[in-house]
Design an enzyme around this catalytic site. Structure first.
Site, short mmCIF file in Angstrom:
data_model
loop_
_atom_site.label_atom_id
_atom_site.label_comp_id
_atom_site.label_asym_id
_atom_site.label_seq_id
_atom_site.Cartn_x
_atom_site.Cartn_y
_atom_site.Cartn_z
CE LYS A 151 -4.29 -1.87 2.42
NZ LYS A 151 -3.89 -3.14 2.44
CE LYS A 193 -6.64 2.19 5.20
NZ LYS A 193 -6.75 2.54 3.96
CG HIS A 270 -11.67 -1.94 8.64
ND1 HIS A 270 -12.31 -0.74 8.57
CD2 HIS A 270 -11.29 -2.28 9.91
CE1 HIS A 270 -11.63 -0.18 9.65
NE2 HIS A 270 -10.94 -1.13 10.26
NE ARG A 326 -8.47 -9.74 -4.09
CZ ARG A 326 -9.42 -8.99 -3.65
NH1 ARG A 326 -10.46 -9.31 -4.31
NH2 ARG A 326 -9.70 -8.34 -2.47
#
Length: 685
Positions: A151, A193, A270, A326
């Site tokens: 990320k 995260k 989440h 994906r």
């Protein structure tokens, strides 16, 4: 609007959709005549494996399945043309074994591997291993996966490409000291995260500085277990964002399009629960800007195949969040509004075809919703549930109601994998009609063997704020599912009481008598005794809190499964009753279901010691206490892991740990006593 005008507009919309579907059919027909694979291996299981097989079969492509011990009788194994055993039930010993998957692909003669979602679908090493073995990876190249897999690296690339990003820290220095300093710079609240992965794993909201270190440690543990990497990033926390994502597709010539957007704001921990396409109430200019930004993101890394660019939306501003390299779980809603088969696109592009449609040719019609049905217990903090699927009943599949699943009646749901049982997908000409269709489809779905979230999903789609599209990622917290009402429990007790009364009278071949007219039922460990007297026209029933007159009608009867109507006064309640092992009865009504115990067996603590029980099937990952230790209320005692999610067992009050029954690495069944805990007697001398 006049009725004539409304009918005219409806006819025009139907004609428009029909023309679009005709165009889509011609596009798909052209795809079928392009070069394609003869055989593919699906490196996945469950619902997504079955879904890929459906398209492959349509195209005449043979499929190879892989399975573990837990999936020996799984549906995806049965549907495939060939199936190969790859190891024990834990994913690390089967579905995450790159070497075994490559070996099976070569042995079976598969020309390509479809990774599905989850497992190795976003693993750059796996994609590279396929390429090096001469096997086509149905997805992007390993360089693109690697670039978007981190990320922090992804946000740096997006910033250079001019895609808006949220303020935060994406650096390589992962020390607590640096992360603490960066957190102070960003300001609280903030989001921690995992730099790799997704699905809500390794994420924590930090409200204030005192929570940071504990949050970092928990996020690292979860990220390490889920993705094999504990690097973290920090981001400014937007208090009421929407989660909107854009579906993109690129061919091998770096030509890309976006297939419009989806709103995935309804999330729990989440994890997406309800998705819809298109995202409601977005300004047209913003919708177009997001689509173009998503395509720009793909071009930056020379993407190939299906991808999703996720954005956080704050008012009329949007920020890049991450890119999933994906096919997404929620891709069916995009298929529903575009008339395109995205797996077919994936297979064609992986075989070397160009994009089948230009941006101008793509159109979005109507509205689609998807609801994810999970094996979990909303009454117990949504802990995953495992066990045997019993009394399974799906809604009727039609052109506009789709059921994607990898399970069937009698399957055993294991704690080793994601607990999703199925996806219900509906399409209608507008959002209101789609919501109505989804509500009915959820009511028609019933499953009795283990806990699931059916009633929770029904609550969400029937909540007035959802119909008004008052969406944010806090929606579920803002509109929690209410407990069963007194009237709902009363209806269930009367239904169960009459069924038990009739059962006793039938099997004993005795007339109703005072002895036989008393029925004891148990709900939430509470006993409810009903006194029932049969009359010529129905039943007089005395409940603990009053009395009523009722009638009951059977419509369909099968062993241990029957449907009928309960009539109380002027109201009729349609029910379905499924008898389960251990003297349990599960009742389904239009808007709720309830499980009752017919035997009255209750578990109680013994010897004055309160046993701490496992809330789910799982593995003990951490034990924080020792025998004889004094603990305070709220102290973390033990951490269990199931399906890559952690659950912490805390002390209910001040007390003493008398015994610890399990150690790190031990497998535990739901309900098993984890440790003996004795409450301290404050009045002791």
């Amino acid at each position: 609007m006049s009725e004539k005008k409304a009918m005219s507009e409806k006819k025009a919309m139907s004609l428009k959709k029909a023309m679009s579907l005709k165009k889509a059919m011609s596009v798909n027909l052209s795809l079928q005549h392009t070069q394609h694979f003869d055989k593919i291996l699906i490196a996945n299981r469950g619902e997504i494996a079955c879904r890929i097989m459906r398209t492959a079969k349509k195209l005449g492509i043979k499929t190879v399945a892989v399975y573990s011990d837990a999936d020996y009788q799984a549906l995806h194994k049965t549907l495939a043309d060939e199936a190969f055993y790859i190891g024990a039930s834990p994913a690390q010993e089967s579905y995450l074994r790159t070497d075994k998957l490559i070996e099976v692909a070569l042995k079976s003669g598969a020309q390509a591997v479809h990774p599905g979602y989850g497992f190795l679908s976003e693993n750059a090493d796996f994609a590279q291993a396929c390429e090096e073995a001469g096997i086509q990876f149905i997805g992007p190249g390993h360089e693109a996966i690697r670039a978007m897999g981190s990320k922090s690296e992804a946000k740096a690339l997006m910033e250079k490409a001019g895609v808006p990003i949220c303020p935060g820290y994406h650096g390589s220095d992962q020390s607590d000291e640096i992360l603490t300093l960066e957190a102070e710079r960003i300001g609280y609240p903030l989001m921690v995260k995992a730099a790799l992965g997704g699905g809500g794993k390794g994420m924590r909201i930090i409200e204030q500085s005192g929570q940071l270190l504990e949050g970092l440690q928990a996020a690292r543990r979860e990220a390490r277990k889920s993705f094999g990497d504990d690097h973290l990033l920090l981001e400014s926390y937007i208090s009421r964002p929407r989660h909107v994502e854009v579906q993109i597709f690129f061919d091998q010539n770096n030509e890309g399009v976006y297939l419009f957007d989806r709103d995935c704001s309804l999330q729990r921990r989440h994890q997406k629960v309800i998705e819809e396409a298109p995202a409601p109430d977005l300004p047209d200019a913003m919708r177009k800007s997001m689509g173009e930004a998503a395509v720009a993101a793909g071009k930056t890394i020379r993407y190939r195949g299906a991808g999703t660019v996720e954005f956080l939306v704050d008012g009329e501003r949007f920020y890049f969040m991450e890119m999933n390299t994906r096919l997404q779980v929620e891709h069916p809603v995009t298929e529903a509004v575009t008339g395109q088969d995205l797996v077919e696109w994936q297979l064609a592009i992986a075989a070397g075809a160009s994009l089948p449609m230009t941006q101008e040719q793509l159109q979005c019609h109507g509205h689609a919703l998807e609801a994810r049905i999970y094996a979990e217990s909303p009454d117990h903090d949504f802990l995953p549930s495992s066990g045997k699927i019993m009394g399974l009943q799906w809604p009727e599949a039609t052109e506009n109601i789709r059921i994607d699943t990898g399970v069937q009646q009698g399957d055993h749901i294991s704690s080793h994998y994601d607990p999703m049982l199925a996806k219900l997908v509906v399409w209608a000409e507008n959002r209101d009609a789609a919501i109505d269709k989804m509500s009915q489809a959820l009511s028609d779905y019933q499953q009795a063997g283990l806990s699931d979230n059916r009633d929770f999903l029904l609550h969400l789609v029937t909540e007035p704020a959802f119909r008004e599209a008052e969406l944010s990622t806090h929606f579920i917290d803002q509109y929690p599912q209410p407990e069963l009402t007194h009237d709902q429990v009363r209806i269930a007790l009367v239904t169960a009481g009459l069924l038990q009364y009739d059962k006793l009278a039938y099997y004993d071949s005795l007339p109703a008598a005072p002895f036989y007219s008393q029925v004891a039922l148990f709900h939430d460990s509470k006993q409810h005794t009903l006194k029932i007297n049969q009359t010529s026209s129905g039943y007089d029933i005395q409940l603990p809190d009053g009395q009523c007159f009722a009638q009951i009608e059977s419509i369909e009867w099968e062993p241990d499964d029957l449907t009928g109507n309960l009539i109380i006064g002027q109201q009729t309640f349609k029910y379905r009753a499924a008898y389960l092992p251990d003297s349990k009865l599960k009742l389904f009504f239009q808007s709720f279901n309830i499980e009752l115990n017919l035997s009255g067996q209750c578990l109680a603590a013994q010897d004055g010691s309160e046993a701490m029980s496992a809330p789910m099937n799982g593995t003990v990952s951490t034990v924080m206490v020792t025998e004889g230790q004094h603990v305070n209320a709220g102290t973390a005692l033990l951490v269990m892991e199931a399906m890559k999610m952690e659950h912490t067992i805390n002390a209910p009050c001040d007390g003493i740990i008398e015994s610890v029954f399990y150690q790190v690495g031990d497998r535990v069944d739901a309900g098993s006593s984890l440790m003996a805990f004795r409450e301290e007697n404050e009045n002791a001398a």
